[in-house]
Design a protein around this motif. Structure first.
Motif, PDB file in Angstrom:
ATOM      1  N   ILE A 103      27.142   6.324  12.403  1.00 10.07           N
ATOM      2  CA  ILE A 103      28.455   6.453  11.766  1.00 10.07           C
ATOM      3  C   ILE A 103      28.587   5.400  10.662  1.00 10.07           C
ATOM      4  O   ILE A 103      28.283   4.221  10.869  1.00 10.07           O
ATOM      5  CB  ILE A 103      29.585   6.280  12.799  1.00 10.07           C
ATOM      6  N   GLY A 104      29.065   5.847   9.508  1.00  9.37           N
ATOM      7  CA  GLY A 104      29.408   4.903   8.447  1.00  9.37           C
ATOM      8  C   GLY A 104      28.518   5.006   7.228  1.00  9.37           C
ATOM      9  O   GLY A 104      27.345   5.394   7.312  1.00  9.37           O
ATOM     10  N   ASP A 105      29.091   4.679   6.088  1.00 12.62           N
ATOM     11  CA  ASP A 105      28.370   4.610   4.820  1.00 12.62           C
ATOM     12  C   ASP A 105      28.747   3.284   4.154  1.00 12.62           C
ATOM     13  O   ASP A 105      29.855   3.110   3.660  1.00 12.62           O
ATOM     14  CB  ASP A 105      28.733   5.782   3.920  1.00 12.62           C
ATOM     15  N   PHE A 106      27.812   2.355   4.145  1.00 13.91           N
ATOM     16  CA  PHE A 106      28.066   1.009   3.623  1.00 13.91           C
ATOM     17  C   PHE A 106      27.211   0.732   2.393  1.00 13.91           C
ATOM     18  O   PHE A 106      26.863  -0.418   2.102  1.00 13.91           O
ATOM     19  CB  PHE A 106      27.783  -0.025   4.717  1.00 13.91           C
ATOM     20  N   SER A 107      26.866   1.808   1.689  1.00 17.98           N
ATOM     21  CA  SER A 107      25.993   1.662   0.528  1.00 17.98           C
ATOM     22  C   SER A 107      26.708   1.030  -0.663  1.00 17.98           C
ATOM     23  O   SER A 107      26.071   0.364  -1.491  1.00 17.98           O
ATOM     24  CB  SER A 107      25.443   3.034   0.117  1.00 17.98           C
ATOM     25  N   SER A 108      28.019   1.219  -0.763  1.00 17.74           N
ATOM     26  CA  SER A 108      28.736   0.715  -1.944  1.00 17.74           C
ATOM     27  C   SER A 108      28.678  -0.804  -2.020  1.00 17.74           C
ATOM     28  O   SER A 108      28.337  -1.368  -3.066  1.00 17.74           O
ATOM     29  CB  SER A 108      30.193   1.198  -1.914  1.00 17.74           C
ATOM     30  N   SER A 109      28.999  -1.480  -0.944  1.00 15.98           N
ATOM     31  CA  SER A 109      28.982  -2.951  -0.964  1.00 15.98           C
ATOM     32  C   SER A 109      27.567  -3.495  -1.089  1.00 15.98           C
ATOM     33  O   SER A 109      27.323  -4.481  -1.795  1.00 15.98           O
ATOM     34  CB  SER A 109      29.649  -3.500   0.297  1.00 15.98           C
ATOM     35  N   ALA A 110      26.605  -2.833  -0.424  1.00 18.98           N
ATOM     36  CA  ALA A 110      25.219  -3.306  -0.495  1.00 18.98           C
ATOM     37  C   ALA A 110      24.649  -3.121  -1.894  1.00 18.98           C
ATOM     38  O   ALA A 110      24.005  -4.033  -2.449  1.00 18.98           O
ATOM     39  CB  ALA A 110      24.370  -2.570   0.529  1.00 18.98           C
ATOM     40  N   GLU A 111      24.863  -1.950  -2.491  1.00 15.31           N
ATOM     41  CA  GLU A 111      24.336  -1.701  -3.828  1.00 15.31           C
ATOM     42  C   GLU A 111      25.037  -2.552  -4.880  1.00 15.31           C
ATOM     43  O   GLU A 111      24.405  -2.984  -5.856  1.00 15.31           O
ATOM     44  CB  GLU A 111      24.487  -0.225  -4.171  1.00 15.31           C
ATOM     45  N   PHE A 112      26.312  -2.791  -4.697  1.00 13.14           N
ATOM     46  CA  PHE A 112      27.034  -3.669  -5.626  1.00 13.14           C
ATOM     47  C   PHE A 112      26.464  -5.083  -5.586  1.00 13.14           C
ATOM     48  O   PHE A 112      26.242  -5.718  -6.621  1.00 13.14           O
ATOM     49  CB  PHE A 112      28.518  -3.676  -5.264  1.00 13.14           C
ATOM     50  N   PHE A 113      26.185  -5.565  -4.383  1.00 13.37           N
ATOM     51  CA  PHE A 113      25.624  -6.906  -4.229  1.00 13.37           C
ATOM     52  C   PHE A 113      24.241  -7.002  -4.866  1.00 13.37           C
ATOM     53  O   PHE A 113      23.942  -7.953  -5.606  1.00 13.37           O
ATOM     54  CB  PHE A 113      25.552  -7.246  -2.733  1.00 13.37           C
ATOM     55  N   VAL A 114      23.394  -6.024  -4.610  1.00 11.08           N
ATOM     56  CA  VAL A 114      22.042  -6.047  -5.164  1.00 11.08           C
ATOM     57  C   VAL A 114      22.073  -5.898  -6.685  1.00 11.08           C
ATOM     58  O   VAL A 114      21.292  -6.546  -7.406  1.00 11.08           O
ATOM     59  CB  VAL A 114      21.197  -4.936  -4.523  1.00 11.08           C
ATOM     60  N   THR A 115      22.976  -5.063  -7.196  1.00 16.68           N
ATOM     61  CA  THR A 115      23.086  -4.890  -8.643  1.00 16.68           C
ATOM     62  C   THR A 115      23.460  -6.189  -9.342  1.00 16.68           C
ATOM     63  O   THR A 115      22.860  -6.557 -10.366  1.00 16.68           O
ATOM     64  CB  THR A 115      24.117  -3.797  -8.967  1.00 16.68           C
ATOM     65  N   ILE A 116      24.439  -6.897  -8.796  1.00 14.05           N
ATOM     66  CA  ILE A 116      24.838  -8.181  -9.385  1.00 14.05           C
ATOM     67  C   ILE A 116      23.686  -9.171  -9.331  1.00 14.05           C
ATOM     68  O   ILE A 116      23.435  -9.919 -10.284  1.00 14.05           O
ATOM     69  CB  ILE A 116      26.078  -8.734  -8.652  1.00 14.05           C
ATOM     70  N   ALA A 117      22.951  -9.173  -8.234  1.00 20.11           N
ATOM     71  CA  ALA A 117      21.824 -10.101  -8.096  1.00 20.11           C
ATOM     72  C   ALA A 117      20.736  -9.796  -9.120  1.00 20.11           C
ATOM     73  O   ALA A 117      20.167 -10.709  -9.730  1.00 20.11           O
ATOM     74  CB  ALA A 117      21.270 -10.028  -6.676  1.00 20.11           C
ATOM     75  N   VAL A 118      20.442  -8.514  -9.337  1.00 20.56           N
ATOM     76  CA  VAL A 118      19.400  -8.142 -10.300  1.00 20.56           C
ATOM     77  C   VAL A 118      19.814  -8.508 -11.723  1.00 20.56           C
ATOM     78  O   VAL A 118      19.027  -9.079 -12.490  1.00 20.56           O
ATOM     79  CB  VAL A 118      19.095  -6.634 -10.188  1.00 20.56           C
ATOM     80  N   PHE A 119      21.053  -8.188 -12.093  1.00 18.72           N
ATOM     81  CA  PHE A 119      21.513  -8.514 -13.445  1.00 18.72           C
ATOM     82  C   PHE A 119      21.607 -10.032 -13.646  1.00 18.72           C
ATOM     83  O   PHE A 119      21.351 -10.542 -14.743  1.00 18.72           O
ATOM     84  CB  PHE A 119      22.858  -7.855 -13.721  1.00 18.72           C
ATOM     85  N   ALA A 120      21.997 -10.761 -12.616  1.00 25.10           N
ATOM     86  CA  ALA A 120      22.038 -12.225 -12.724  1.00 25.10           C
ATOM     87  C   ALA A 120      20.635 -12.793 -12.931  1.00 25.10           C
ATOM     88  O   ALA A 120      20.440 -13.732 -13.715  1.00 25.10           O
ATOM     89  CB  ALA A 120      22.676 -12.824 -11.474  1.00 25.10           C
ATOM     90  N   PHE A 121      19.660 -12.212 -12.249  1.00 27.86           N
ATOM     91  CA  PHE A 121      18.276 -12.651 -12.437  1.00 27.86           C
ATOM     92  C   PHE A 121      17.798 -12.373 -13.859  1.00 27.86           C
ATOM     93  O   PHE A 121      17.185 -13.231 -14.506  1.00 27.86           O
ATOM     94  CB  PHE A 121      17.377 -11.952 -11.418  1.00 27.86           C
ATOM     95  N   LEU A 122      18.095 -11.178 -14.359  1.00 28.07           N
ATOM     96  CA  LEU A 122      17.664 -10.826 -15.713  1.00 28.07           C
ATOM     97  C   LEU A 122      18.343 -11.704 -16.766  1.00 28.07           C
ATOM     98  O   LEU A 122      17.694 -12.147 -17.736  1.00 28.07           O
ATOM     99  CB  LEU A 122      17.963  -9.344 -15.979  1.00 28.07           C
TER     100      LEU A 122
END
Length: 260
Positions: free
Chosen positions: A64-83
């Motif tokens: 039960i549950g879909d928690f992809s939004s918070s996880a993908e948002f976190f990873v996206t910010i981390a990738v752009f911060a690295f770049l």
């Protein structure tokens, strides 16, 4: 480096749990039900089969549950911060003159740093809440409640292995460490903009000029002599038009001048 640890520990996660259903009829039991899940934690798409303890029939269930939004948002910010950090490092080293030209580089750098600091705080907080929900949704005790066979007291349902969440906990820690790192860097980028130096209304040169102007006046002259007396020429007495001594001092020095 901190951004790499943040998105690597979250985006590269894969885990699972194992359950055991022991039916009253041993031939219908399944003592090893493996459920695997991974990033981006769309748990409602994770399916598994479980025995019903009613003949050979099995039921198909999903988490039960879909928690992809918070996880993908976190990873996206981390990738752009690295770049951005990688690009900024190249500019700092090889294009320092272009960076300081017209103060545009420090100004853009300051704005981007403030934005990333805010995004790190928001994404880390959202992912911390999402991780808490993921732990609840993948708790073996909670998953056992989804099975119809576990609702019958004659059957025994037990958790065999719980998912390991240590890397996901690490990702949350690195998320907030990135926020502290970027927020602390705001001050150093702010000093590069030149606003820090222009905000000083009384620089040291102005104070030195004011002090020198007072020293040139009559307030700081050696009018009191080395012995503390009033015996320096021209300090309190002046020679008048007829050669008489005109005294402007106190009673002590005046009587001494009259005796002379």
């Amino acid at each position: 480096l901190f951004a790499i640890f943040a998105f690597a520990t979250c985006g590269g996660y894969s885990g699972g749990l194992r359950l055991s259903v022991d039916c009253a009829n041993k031939s219908e039991s399944d003592l090893s039900i493996d459920i695997a899940f991974a990033y981006p934690f769309r748990l409602h798409q994770v399916n598994f089969d479980a025995p019903t303890c009613e003949g050979k029939r099995r039921e198909k269930l999903s988490l039960i549950g879909d928690f992809s939004s918070s996880a993908e948002f976190f990873v996206t910010i981390a990738v752009f911060a690295f770049l951005y950090s990688l690009a900024a490092t190249v500019v700092y080293i090889f294009f320092q003159n272009k960076y300081r030209e017209n103060n545009r580089g420090p100004l853009i750098d300051f704005i981007v740093t403030v934005v990333f600091s805010f995004l790190w705080l928001v994404s880390s907080s959202a992912w911390a809440k999402g991780l808490s929900d993921v732990k609840i949704a993948t708790d073996p005790e909670e998953v056992l409640l989804l099975m119809s066979a576990c609702k019958q007291q004659s059957n025994k349902c037990l958790p065999v292995r719980s998912p390991v969440m240590s890397s996901l906990n690490t990702s949350v820690v690195f998320g907030f460490l990135n926020f502290i790192l970027w927020a602390g860097n705001i001050w150093f980028v702010f000093k590069e903009t030149g606003w820090h130096s222009s905000g000083q209304r009384h620089p040291p040169d102005t104070m030195e000029k004011q002090s020198s102007s007072y020293n040139q006046g009559g307030y700081n002259q050696d009018s009191y002599g080395p012995t503390g007396g009033y015996n320096q020429p021209g300090s309190y007495g002046q020679v008048g038009e007829y050669g008489q001594s005109q005294s402007y001092g106190q009673s002590g020095p005046t009587s001494f001048a009259n005796q002379i």
